[in-house]
Design an enzyme around this catalytic site. Structure first.
Site, mmCIF file in Angstrom:
data_model
loop_
_atom_site.group_PDB
_atom_site.id
_atom_site.type_symbol
_atom_site.label_atom_id
_atom_site.label_comp_id
_atom_site.label_asym_id
_atom_site.label_seq_id
_atom_site.Cartn_x
_atom_site.Cartn_y
_atom_site.Cartn_z
ATOM 1 N N GLU A 125 -1.783 1.068 -4.969
ATOM 2 C CA GLU A 125 -1.285 -0.206 -4.447
ATOM 3 C C GLU A 125 -0.241 -0.732 -5.425
ATOM 4 O O GLU A 125 -0.502 -0.839 -6.627
ATOM 5 C CB GLU A 125 -2.432 -1.206 -4.315
ATOM 6 C CG GLU A 125 -2.097 -2.447 -3.527
ATOM 7 C CD GLU A 125 -2.387 -2.298 -2.041
ATOM 8 O OE1 GLU A 125 -2.183 -3.287 -1.301
ATOM 9 O OE2 GLU A 125 -2.812 -1.212 -1.617
ATOM 10 N N CYS A 146 0.826 -1.204 0.000
ATOM 11 C CA CYS A 146 0.000 0.000 0.000
ATOM 12 C C CYS A 146 0.866 1.261 0.000
ATOM 13 O O CYS A 146 0.344 2.373 0.005
ATOM 14 C CB CYS A 146 -0.946 0.012 1.200
ATOM 15 S SG CYS A 146 -0.105 -0.073 2.793
#
Length: 640
Positions: A631, A590
């Site tokens: 991401e 992330c």
């Protein structure tokens, strides 16, 4: 979440500038513009990665190694004495891959390496305090000045970037970050803060003077907009930011950055974020970084978030730590009663929502357009409940709203053999300790509502397919006609999303997680989803000192998948990973900046050890459409 109780009427934050200066007020200072930067640049796909800037103009990254920084004076979060209003306060450490680190690379890119080196030299050798210089020229806080500036770039956090030029030298001295703006736009901005350790200032957007064509609707979007019913608040927001915006809070709430853009442009920006992350943070030569793949799109750009955590604060009078000033000249413990009474007399507005952009206060949010409908429906009743019972709270809190399938029928102990689930109406869970249930493709998961799980269910099947295809293609090429067993180690496995979902690609799967509660749910999920054609699945709680424990998979037939928290991996973990020496590493993250840092370490250390890991593919997956978050998904391999 906001740390201290906030009351709008007595806020010490400078007011957000929302309208042009009128009357006899002085005109805004016009920042000097570079003629070459006045065109409206299109958002373009990234080129081949360029090498990172030289050490003279780069802060030492917050790496996981023990290497000595090449230029300690350029360090972010170094041991400098606090300056200005914050003198005496404890300096917060720089977040790895956070706004400070990425912001410095923006400064180097847009001011130029030579100019940044000059600024650093003036600071270290001549004692120039560039933050004080900035405060003197552009003010700060409530005394900050309005400037006109051309936006020439966009940060990894989705804010437009402009260049500030000193009136003393006629040379650029800082960047200014302006939220909700796009490259090429001429804007009026109100400067309110200057970073002490790198050459970045922050401003509020006052007015868009020249808008980017990127905000314009295409023909198909224009037809849809003609028949769309829009409320007055949203209509006003669109007049300022563009007709693609679907949220009336856009421009105030800090949640979304990219609603004015076409979705194709959003995906290109995130592709560029990955490119810059690996160019700046990996420390690798450009020849070792492959071309960045196209961003994996989200099937849903609105109504996709399956978890929402709105915040609220309590009235100051209910908080035992409420700030009460002492009267000058009075003894210890005496309080200025008039001030207290005035404070308590002011009406307190209970706000439930998310942080205002650039301010430590809460924006009251009645609906979040990127959350699922079941969450928004529940938000209405949760807001009413909190407001009705606000006096019962001793301090502020964070609500939990989690989209879930209804509780599973106790008689159902395994997934359908067909892999197809019956349709069920979703519910919203608000208790952290309740069980939530979620289907991802042909598998189903249960876990505690307060635990971590990816928050965009719509993109998970395509993300998992991309990983499965990468694994399958490699194994087929490697094996040829000879069938060999395939093994997967799912590190940071949580409740088993990747391990359970990818079990049909491997003969044996072993998940490892330090959190024992997560392992309990991972085992339950593995048991529920067992079936023909799916590999043997096991989960274990690992020890940080020996995370892979006694996993004895043959390394040449093993894939290790890691999905660490935002801070990335530490050196002990990465060392154990290299010692295991898997054939394939899949790194999902992330935070693409700490991902780039860690992968750079893996590649360089593996070369030193003769293991030669190479980066096979890099791309972003858009798990959070309309926001700046990207991401990262990377595949690394070594030849066997």
């Amino acid at each position: 979440m906001v740390d201290e109780p906030t009351k709008r009427a007595i806020s010490t934050s400078p007011p957000r500038a929302t309208t042009p200066t009128t009357g006899s007020a002085p005109p805004p200072k016009r920042a000097k513009l570079d003629e070459a930067s006045t065109a409206n640049p299109a958002i373009e796909a990234p080129a081949v990665p360029s090498p990172a800037p030289p050490p003279a103009a780069v802060p030492p990254a917050q790496t996981t190694t023990n290497e000595k920084p090449a230029n300690p004076k350029a360090a972010l979060g170094s041991n400098k004495k606090p300056r200005g209003p914050g003198k005496g306060k404890k300096v917060k450490p720089v977040k790895p891959g956070g706004a400070e680190e990425t912001g410095f690379f923006d400064v180097v890119e847009l001011l130029g390496e030579e100019r940044v080196a000059e600024l650093q030299k003036a600071e270290s050798e001549d004692g120039v305090n560039w933050r004080k210089e900035a405060e003197g020229e552009w003010g700060a806080g409530a005394t900050g000045k309005d400037v006109e500036v051309r936006v020439v770039g966009i940060s990894a956090h989705g804010d437009g970037l402009g260049v500030l030029t000193s009136s003393k030298s006629n040379l650029p001295v800082r960047l200014v970050s302006i939220p909700f703006t796009l490259p090429g736009e001429l804007v009026k901005a109100h400067i309110h803060r200057h970073e002490p350790d790198y050459y970045m200032s922050h401003a509020d957007l006052v007015e868009l003077l020249e808008k980017s064509p990127e905000r314009d609707l295409d023909d198909e979007e224009r037809k849809e907009a003609e028949v769309e019913v829009v409320g007055e608040e949203l209509k006003a927001t669109r007049e300022k930011f563009g007709d693609r915006v679907k949220c009336k809070y856009f421009g105030v709430c800090s949640g979304c950055q990219y609603q004015p853009l076409s979705y194709a442009s959003q995906l290109t920006i995130k592709q560029n974020v990955v490119r810059k992350a690996f160019a700046n943070f990996s420390g690798l030569d450009a020849s070792l970084i492959p071309a960045i793949g196209e961003t994996l799109p989200s099937p849903l750009q609105y109504g996709y978030r399956t978890k929402l955590t709105p915040h609220f604060q309590t009235p100051p009078s209910n908080n035992p730590n409420s700030n009460r000033r002492k009267k000058k000249g009075k003894g210890k413990g005496e309080v200025e009663e008039a001030e207290v009474e005035a404070k308590e007399a002011k009406e307190w507005e209970v706000t439930i929502g998310f942080e205002e952009k650039g301010r430590k206060r809460i924006v009251d949010i009645e609906e979040c357009v990127i959350a699922t409908q079941v969450i928004n429906d529940k938000l209405v009743t949760e807001r009413e409940r909190v407001k009705a019972n606000i006096s019962s709270y001793k301090c502020g809190a964070t609500l939990l709203l989690r989209d879930s399938l209804p509780p599973r029928d106790p008689s159902i102990t395994s997934r359908p053999s067909s892999g197809t689930f019956p349709s069920e109406a979703h519910v919203c869970i608000t208790d952290h300790h309740a069980v939530v249930r979620e289907q991802v493709g042909s598998v189903e998961f249960e876990q505690m509502a307060g635990s971590f799980f990816q928050n965009n269910n719509s993109i998970l099947p395509s993300l998992l397919k991309y990983i499965a295809d990468a694994v399958r293609e490699n194994m087929e090429v490697k094996e040829g006609k000879e069938k060999k067993k395939r093994y997967l180690v799912d590190a940071y496995c949580g409740s088993g999303l990747f391990g359970v979902s990818l079990a049909d690609q491997f003969d044996v799967v072993e998940g490892v997680e330090i959190d024992k509660a997560s392992i309990k749910w991972a085992k339950k999920n593995a048991e529920f989803n067992k079936g023909e054609g799916r590999g043997e699945i096991g989960f274990r709680d690992g020890d940080a000192e020996k995370i892979f424990g006694d996993i004895n998979f043959p390394s040449d037939q093993t894939t290790i998948l890691i999905d660490p928290p935002r801070k990335g991996c530490d050196i002990p973990f990465l060392t154990q990973l290299l010692n295991f020496n898997p054939q394939t590493i899949i790194y999902v993250s992330c935070n693409v900046h700490t991902q780039a840092r860690d992968i750079g370490w893996i590649v360089k250390k593996s070369q030193e050890q003769g293991k030669e890991f190479r980066i096979e593919s890099l791309r972003a997956a858009d798990l959070f459409a309309n926001t700046h978050h990207a991401e990262g998904v990377a595949v690394l391999r070594r030849d066997v």
